[in-house]
Design a protein around this motif. Structure first.
Motif, PDB file in Angstrom:
ATOM      1  N   ALA A 287      -3.207   5.649  -1.339  1.00 21.89           N
ATOM      2  CA  ALA A 287      -1.904   6.120  -1.821  1.00 21.89           C
ATOM      3  C   ALA A 287      -1.671   7.589  -1.486  1.00 21.89           C
ATOM      4  N   LEU A 288      -2.673   8.435  -1.708  1.00 21.37           N
ATOM      5  CA  LEU A 288      -2.485   9.862  -1.463  1.00 21.37           C
ATOM      6  C   LEU A 288      -2.539  10.222   0.015  1.00 21.37           C
ATOM      7  N   HIS A 289      -3.017   9.301   0.864  1.00 20.17           N
ATOM      8  CA  HIS A 289      -2.948   9.529   2.308  1.00 20.17           C
ATOM      9  C   HIS A 289      -1.537   9.267   2.831  1.00 20.17           C
ATOM     10  N   GLN A 290      -0.782   8.433   2.124  1.00 24.24           N
ATOM     11  CA  GLN A 290       0.484   7.966   2.665  1.00 24.24           C
ATOM     12  C   GLN A 290       1.711   8.478   1.925  1.00 24.24           C
ATOM     13  N   LEU A 291       1.502   9.121   0.790  1.00 26.69           N
ATOM     14  CA  LEU A 291       2.605   9.645  -0.010  1.00 26.69           C
ATOM     15  C   LEU A 291       2.258  11.043  -0.511  1.00 26.69           C
ATOM     16  N   PRO A 292       3.275  11.869  -0.822  1.00 29.00           N
ATOM     17  CA  PRO A 292       2.988  13.157  -1.453  1.00 29.00           C
ATOM     18  C   PRO A 292       2.226  12.954  -2.758  1.00 29.00           C
ATOM     19  N   HIS A 293       1.437  13.944  -3.125  1.00 29.11           N
ATOM     20  CA  HIS A 293       0.540  13.825  -4.277  1.00 29.11           C
ATOM     21  C   HIS A 293       1.267  13.358  -5.541  1.00 29.11           C
ATOM     22  N   ALA A 294       2.336  14.041  -5.915  1.00 23.82           N
ATOM     23  CA  ALA A 294       3.006  13.707  -7.166  1.00 23.82           C
ATOM     24  C   ALA A 294       3.633  12.311  -7.124  1.00 23.82           C
ATOM     25  N   VAL A 295       4.145  11.932  -5.971  1.00 27.11           N
ATOM     26  CA  VAL A 295       4.763  10.611  -5.830  1.00 27.11           C
ATOM     27  C   VAL A 295       3.700   9.523  -5.953  1.00 27.11           C
TER      28      VAL A 295
ATOM     29  N   LEU B  74       0.512   5.381  -9.199  1.00 26.39           N
ATOM     30  CA  LEU B  74      -0.805   4.945  -9.657  1.00 26.39           C
ATOM     31  C   LEU B  74      -0.945   4.968 -11.174  1.00 26.39           C
ATOM     32  N   LEU B  75      -0.337   5.948 -11.826  1.00 27.67           N
ATOM     33  CA  LEU B  75      -0.607   6.178 -13.246  1.00 27.67           C
ATOM     34  C   LEU B  75       0.430   5.585 -14.196  1.00 27.67           C
ATOM     35  N   THR B  76       1.653   5.404 -13.728  1.00 31.48           N
ATOM     36  CA  THR B  76       2.687   4.906 -14.638  1.00 31.48           C
ATOM     37  C   THR B  76       3.029   3.439 -14.436  1.00 31.48           C
ATOM     38  N   GLY B  77       2.810   2.930 -13.237  1.00 30.68           N
ATOM     39  CA  GLY B  77       3.205   1.557 -12.962  1.00 30.68           C
ATOM     40  C   GLY B  77       4.696   1.392 -12.765  1.00 30.68           C
ATOM     41  N   GLU B  78       5.442   2.491 -12.737  1.00 32.93           N
ATOM     42  CA  GLU B  78       6.891   2.399 -12.566  1.00 32.93           C
ATOM     43  C   GLU B  78       7.243   1.915 -11.164  1.00 32.93           C
ATOM     44  N   ARG B  79       8.409   1.316 -11.065  1.00 37.19           N
ATOM     45  CA  ARG B  79       8.864   0.786  -9.785  1.00 37.19           C
ATOM     46  C   ARG B  79       9.422   1.875  -8.880  1.00 37.19           C
ATOM     47  N   MET B  80       9.189   1.695  -7.591  1.00 35.25           N
ATOM     48  CA  MET B  80       9.821   2.518  -6.564  1.00 35.25           C
ATOM     49  C   MET B  80      10.781   1.622  -5.790  1.00 35.25           C
ATOM     50  N   SER B  81      12.009   2.053  -5.637  1.00 36.96           N
ATOM     51  CA  SER B  81      12.994   1.256  -4.912  1.00 36.96           C
ATOM     52  C   SER B  81      12.725   1.328  -3.412  1.00 36.96           C
ATOM     53  N   ALA B  82      13.333   0.410  -2.673  1.00 40.26           N
ATOM     54  CA  ALA B  82      13.200   0.432  -1.214  1.00 40.26           C
ATOM     55  C   ALA B  82      13.791   1.718  -0.651  1.00 40.26           C
ATOM     56  N   GLU B  83      14.918   2.170  -1.222  1.00 35.54           N
ATOM     57  CA  GLU B  83      15.535   3.404  -0.759  1.00 35.54           C
ATOM     58  C   GLU B  83      14.583   4.589  -0.933  1.00 35.54           C
ATOM     59  N   GLU B  84      13.920   4.652  -2.098  1.00 37.87           N
ATOM     60  CA  GLU B  84      12.979   5.746  -2.335  1.00 37.87           C
ATOM     61  C   GLU B  84      11.775   5.627  -1.415  1.00 37.87           C
ATOM     62  N   ALA B  85      11.294   4.395  -1.192  1.00 36.46           N
ATOM     63  CA  ALA B  85      10.171   4.195  -0.281  1.00 36.46           C
ATOM     64  C   ALA B  85      10.515   4.676   1.122  1.00 36.46           C
ATOM     65  N   GLY B  86      11.742   4.437   1.541  1.00 34.82           N
ATOM     66  CA  GLY B  86      12.173   4.925   2.841  1.00 34.82           C
ATOM     67  C   GLY B  86      12.253   6.436   2.881  1.00 34.82           C
ATOM     68  N   ARG B  87      12.721   7.026   1.781  1.00 36.36           N
ATOM     69  CA  ARG B  87      12.848   8.482   1.725  1.00 36.36           C
ATOM     70  C   ARG B  87      11.494   9.170   1.830  1.00 36.36           C
ATOM     71  N   TRP B  88      10.452   8.558   1.233  1.00 43.77           N
ATOM     72  CA  TRP B  88       9.122   9.160   1.267  1.00 43.77           C
ATOM     73  C   TRP B  88       8.298   8.712   2.464  1.00 43.77           C
ATOM     74  N   GLY B  89       8.884   7.900   3.342  1.00 43.87           N
ATOM     75  CA  GLY B  89       8.171   7.493   4.548  1.00 43.87           C
ATOM     76  C   GLY B  89       7.169   6.376   4.333  1.00 43.87           C
ATOM     77  N   LEU B  90       7.240   5.689   3.187  1.00 43.92           N
ATOM     78  CA  LEU B  90       6.332   4.570   2.955  1.00 43.92           C
ATOM     79  C   LEU B  90       6.720   3.378   3.814  1.00 43.92           C
ATOM     80  N   VAL B  91       8.010   3.241   4.116  1.00 49.35           N
ATOM     81  CA  VAL B  91       8.482   2.188   5.010  1.00 49.35           C
ATOM     82  C   VAL B  91       9.278   2.824   6.138  1.00 49.35           C
ATOM     83  N   ASN B  92       9.322   2.128   7.273  1.00 45.85           N
ATOM     84  CA  ASN B  92      10.051   2.640   8.429  1.00 45.85           C
ATOM     85  C   ASN B  92      11.546   2.372   8.340  1.00 45.85           C
ATOM     86  N   ASP B  93      11.899   1.153   7.880  1.00 45.33           N
ATOM     87  CA  ASP B  93      13.293   0.737   7.867  1.00 45.33           C
ATOM     88  C   ASP B  93      13.616   0.048   6.548  1.00 45.33           C
ATOM     89  N   VAL B  94      14.801   0.294   6.043  1.00 41.34           N
ATOM     90  CA  VAL B  94      15.352  -0.443   4.909  1.00 41.34           C
ATOM     91  C   VAL B  94      16.604  -1.140   5.418  1.00 41.34           C
TER      92      VAL B  94
END
Length: 257
Positions: free
Chosen positions: A146-154, A159-179
């Motif tokens: 997780a910390l290799h692929q996303l900024p530390h706080a993200v 990892l710690l809250t279990g909260e959902r990340m939307s596809a839009e947010e995943a795209g913004r942080w570079g976790l996915v290439n295309d939405v």
């Protein structure tokens, strides 16, 4: 079959987690079959890359916790480190893997995502690591990648809250290439796969391995590995074909030799 594998004429393997009645959750049998599917991708020379997706409108809901929590495995299993290897738990597959995320990507689905190379997500997809709410950890690479692929706080929030990340947010942080729209997920993934499958398979695999190993070696060693690999590939039949095709202004016909 719970894990479907289809290989087309171009050498693109499509692996589908096919258990929609359980939101594509994975019990021991399905984890085994998924591992075997990626072993096939690794071992069959005709396969040049893979797409992994889920049946229905869910990518993967992770481990089928009803079948895992409460098990009493032998302590000896802890040292059987090569048993039941998975893509996200030590299996080395240097052929590119594209994730076609057609819906919810939860727990073990997300740790599988972390082990892929290119990711396409539907707009309605979401991502979460809720294992802490079940008394376990995001294993199979969740805490390690997780910390290799996303900024530390993200990453730590996931990892710690279990909260959902939307596809839009995943795209913004570079976790996915295309939405993209849900109906365009597979066609977009196949477009990437077609481009990869048309390239020289040995150079693609070497590129992936060198890029991933670069995280664990000093720059000087990485540059030397690069140099040695390039020297080997320059003597390959595919390199000769690439030069000839360029000179003749035609598409190359690579065979992986």
């Amino acid at each position: 079959m719970p894990i479907d594998v289809d290989v087309d004429a171009a050498g693109v393997a499509t692996i589908t987690i096919n258990r929609p009645e359980r939101r594509n959750a994975l019990d021991a049998e399905h984890y085994h079959d998924l591992g075997q599917a990626f072993c096939r991708v690794r071992d069959e020379a005709a396969i040049r890359c893979a797409i992994v997706t889920g049946a229905g409108d869910v990518f993967c809901a992770g481990a089928d916790l009803k079948t895992w929590i409460g098990r009493d495995p032998s302590l000896a299993e802890l040292w059987a480190t090569q048993a039941g290897q998975l893509l996200n738990r030590g299996l080395e597959v240097w052929k590119p893997v594209i994730a076609a995320i057609n819906g919810a990507c939860i727990g073990g689905g997300m740790t599988l995502l972390f082990a892929t190379d290119i990711r396409v997500a539907a707009r309605n997809a979401f991502f979460s690591l809720p294992e802490g709410q079940r008394g376990i950890i995001p294993a199979n690479g969740g805490t390690q990648r997780a910390l290799h692929q996303l900024p530390h706080a993200v990453a730590m929030k996931l990892l710690l809250t279990g909260e959902r990340m939307s596809a839009e947010e995943a795209g913004r942080w570079g976790l996915v290439n295309d939405v993209v729209d849900a109906g365009d997920v597979m066609s977009t993934a196949r477009r990437y796969a077609a481009s990869i499958a048309a390239s020289a398979p040995l150079s693609i695999q070497a590129t992936k391995e060198l890029a991933l190993r670069s995280r664990d070696v000093p720059l000087a060693e990485g540059l030397r590995m690069e140099q040695l690999t390039q020297r080997i590939l320059l003597a390959s039949k595919d390199a000769a074909e690439g030069r000839q095709a360029f000179a003749e202004r035609r598409s190359p016909r690579f065979e992986g030799h």
